[in-house]
Design an enzyme around this catalytic site. Structure first.
Site: not given
Ligand code: CA
Length: 675
Positions: A170, A188, A244, A309, A336, A396, A606, A644
């Site tokens: 991304t 994750e 990552t 995280d 973070k 971010w 979802h 899906m």
């Molecule tokens: Ca993360």
């Protein structure tokens, strides 16, 4: 007004004189936005000053461009030679006339839609790089592509990941010494992090630096990995380890150092990853690498033994500051974990660190060791409400640094989270592997997790103090741009695009653009007209927890003084409540298993509690026939072409039945008007 304009230019001239910039590329052409952060040091400061604190009141829409997409937009555009290059949902690249908004070409990499289930936080892309007549982009399914900047024709594509694993790209590539630097995400979902360099001309791999060690039985790639392995325990490699490199990179040409920000541990919960503790190098770290070879020169780990995280993938700004009477080459980051770090970027030495938001996991940073002083309850041996939460004190969305005010403008967050160990953790794919008990995210009984608050924070990195702050109506807001016109621009989750005075934070202009903004703005000038551009479109991580998302229709909005283009209103469709269908009886245990399994495997797309924020269909609106075909769809992959994937490897039959019972219960609440 003229006097102020002149004084702004004069101040800028003084700044340029007293701050010798590191390299020719560090002094990008003032009219362009040629690199992701405009300059290699990623300040996101433009000296342009036609649009300034006095004239900005005349700012209006010059033109807009509709992407035709409804997912998140997070890209920072590049502008060079009169062309604006940007990217959108599903890694689509657009080349647009920067003056008129006319589409010159578009490249759709045709990312298979099932890849969306590998993305923790929407099918976003944060931008392209442009270099020597070529455009470079990383695609969600892990390809790196080089396109002809004139035509959009593909020159080469290299697959940078094992596409069987849960890797995604991304982040925006950066070009350093004719190499394309690219990382990836998946922290994750159980992957091993790394950053790679590809030859910009041929697309061949030049080097790869893993950020965490792999299986020792297979041999280490380097002595660096062998040493890092001593900071891990147990069989961490089985779940990837994480670390990552999904966003931030910056480069100092004078020192010839490439700075890399690394992500969280995978799973989050250290007990389930490295059971006897350890620092777990190089999670949540800033790494300085030689761009020619990928050799590690120094590292600074913001969060040893990461368990919350707390990524250090937040944007890194390089600047030259005078601190304590000494000229220092610094690297600044607001990761973070809630501390603002100023490092010496030559050596990695910690110069200072201070909390820029409320922090409860640590009481401070020990300046002797550079390590956090952890609070006794930080590692949630029992459920605990901790600040910041996984959204961080800053996510971010890029911050910016204005050398005229000396301030860093941070899209800050004040957010807490109920962390709790998941005693029933079981890794699986697709889906999140966090090791966190989702029943406690709103806090254990008797505690309160307050709603998160977003703000624009002007931070003095020398004094390590807030100078001003604007509190926003929404938590999830855009990145920032600051300019020689004494301005800071930021878009909001409330659909407003706003300009503030950079010195005081006074609001000097705003416009309601109708859709939330997450991306960071840029500015450029063509034929004596200065433009400000921003991608508007709500998405990303926040949409997971947004049951009623604001209308989304992706747009690039471009403003100029005296602009009077009309912005078409976004269509909002009111949804009709679905008709009731019979709900078979289910035990409380089944519903609990359904809720937990849903949170692990389904929520990321979802939505929380089966109320989708729009990344994937809201399952409560499914028709009866969908529930009849649950096995074919969820296990058999009957809708894989529509995005899906099959969950055959991730779910037991009883878990599938429990998810179905849970979703039917959630649906029934909706049909009864109780949700
Ligand atoms: Ca993360």
């Amino acid at each position: 007004m003229l006097t102020r304009l002149v004084s702004a230019h004069a101040a800028l001239a003084v700044m340029i004189a007293i701050v010798p910039l590191a390299s020719p590329r560090a002094q990008a052409p003032p009219n362009d936005w040629p690199l992701h952060g405009r300059v290699e040091g990623e300040t996101r400061f433009s000296p342009l000053a036609r649009i300034n604190a006095d004239t900005v009141k005349n700012l209006g829409l010059a033109w807009s461009f509709t992407t035709g997409t409804t997912r998140g937009l997070e890209a920072t555009p590049i502008v060079t030679n009169g062309v604006l290059y940007t990217s959108g949902s599903w890694s689509v690249v657009y080349a647009i006339d920067a003056r008129t908004g006319r589409l010159l070409w578009k490249w759709d990499p045709q990312v298979p839609r099932a890849t969306g289930a590998k993305a923790c936080c929407d099918v976003v892309n944060r931008g392209v790089a442009v270099h020597r007549g070529r455009v470079y982009v990383g695609t969600l399914d892990g390809r790196l592509a080089s396109l002809d900047a004139e035509s959009g024709k593909v020159l080469w594509q290299s697959v940078t990941v094992d596409q069987e694993q849960n890797y995604t790209i991304t982040g925006a590539p950066r070009i350093v010494r004719n190499k394309v630097i690219i990382g990836n995400g998946g922290g994750e979902l159980g992957v091993r992090g790394y950053v790679s360099a590809y030859d910009a001309d041929s697309g061949t791999l030049a080097w790869r630096f893993y950020t965490v060690p792999g299986d020792p039985a297979k041999g280490f790639e380097s002595p660096v990995m062998e040493r890092a392995a001593k900071t891990w325990t147990g069989e961490w490699w089985r779940q990837g380890g994480g670390g990552t490199v999904w966003d931030s990179l910056s480069y100092d040409a004078e020192l010839d150092l490439l700075y890399v920000g690394t992500g969280n541990g995978s799973p989050w919960n250290q007990r389930l990853r490295s059971p006897k503790g350890g620092d777990n190098l190089y999670l949540s770290s800033i790494l300085a690498l030689r761009p020619e070879t990928g050799e590690l020169v120094w590292h600074y780990q913001t969060t040893p033994g990461e368990s919350w995280d707390y990524t250090a993938t937040q944007h890194m700004i390089l600047a030259d500051l005078t601190i304590g009477g000494r000229a220092r080459k610094v690297l600044m980051q607001a990761p973070k974990n809630g501390f603002f770090y100023v490092l010496d970027r030559t050596t990695g030495e910690l110069i200072s660190a201070a909390p820029y938001t409320e922090v409860t996991w640590a009481s401070g940073i020990d300046m002797k060791t550079g390590r956090p002083i952890e609070s006794p309850q930080a590692r949630y041996a029992k459920p605990e409400v901790i600040k910041p939460g996984p959204f961080g004190g800053h996510n971010w969305q890029p911050m910016s640094f204005n050398p005229l005010t000396g301030l860093v403008y941070i899209p800050a967050l004040d957010a807490s989270f109920g962390y709790a160990d998941d005693p029933t953790f079981k890794p699986g794919s697709p889906g999140w592997n966090l090791g966190i008990d989702f029943a406690m995210v709103a806090g254990p009984p008797g505690t309160v997790v307050k709603p998160p608050v977003g703000s624009l924070l002007a931070w003095d990195p020398i004094a390590q103090k807030a100078r001003w702050r604007v509190t926003h109506a929404t938590m999830w807001n855009g990145g920032t741009l600051t300019t020689g016109g004494n301005l800071v621009f930021q878009g909001g989750g409330d659909g407003r695009f706003v300009a503030y005075r950079a010195d005081t934070g006074a609001q000097v202009w705003d416009m309601n653009v109708g859709s939330a903004i997450n991306a960071a703005p840029i500015t450029y000038e063509i034929d004596n007209t200065q433009y400000v551009a921003v991608m508007a479109g709500y998405g990303g991580a926040m949409r997971i927890g947004t049951p009623e998302p604001p209308p989304v229709q992706g747009r690039l909005l471009v403003f100029r003084l005296g602009g009077n283009a009309r912005l078409a209103p976004l269509s909002t469709e009111a949804r009709t409540r679905p008709a009731a269908i019979p709900v078979p009886a289910a035990s409380a245990d089944t519903l609990m298993l359904g809720a937990i399994t849903y949170a692990r495997r389904c929520m990321a797309c979802h939505g929380a509690e089966a109320a989708s924020g729009g990344l994937a269909p809201d399952l409560r609106y499914s028709q009866a026939i969908t529930f009849d075909r649950y096995d074919q769809i969820v296990m058999g992959g009957a809708l894989a072409a529509r995005g899906m994937p099959s969950f055959k490897q991730a779910l037991m039959d009883n878990e599938l039945a429990a998810i179905k019972a849970y979703v039917l219960t959630r649906r029934a609440l909706l049909t009864q008007g109780k949700d």
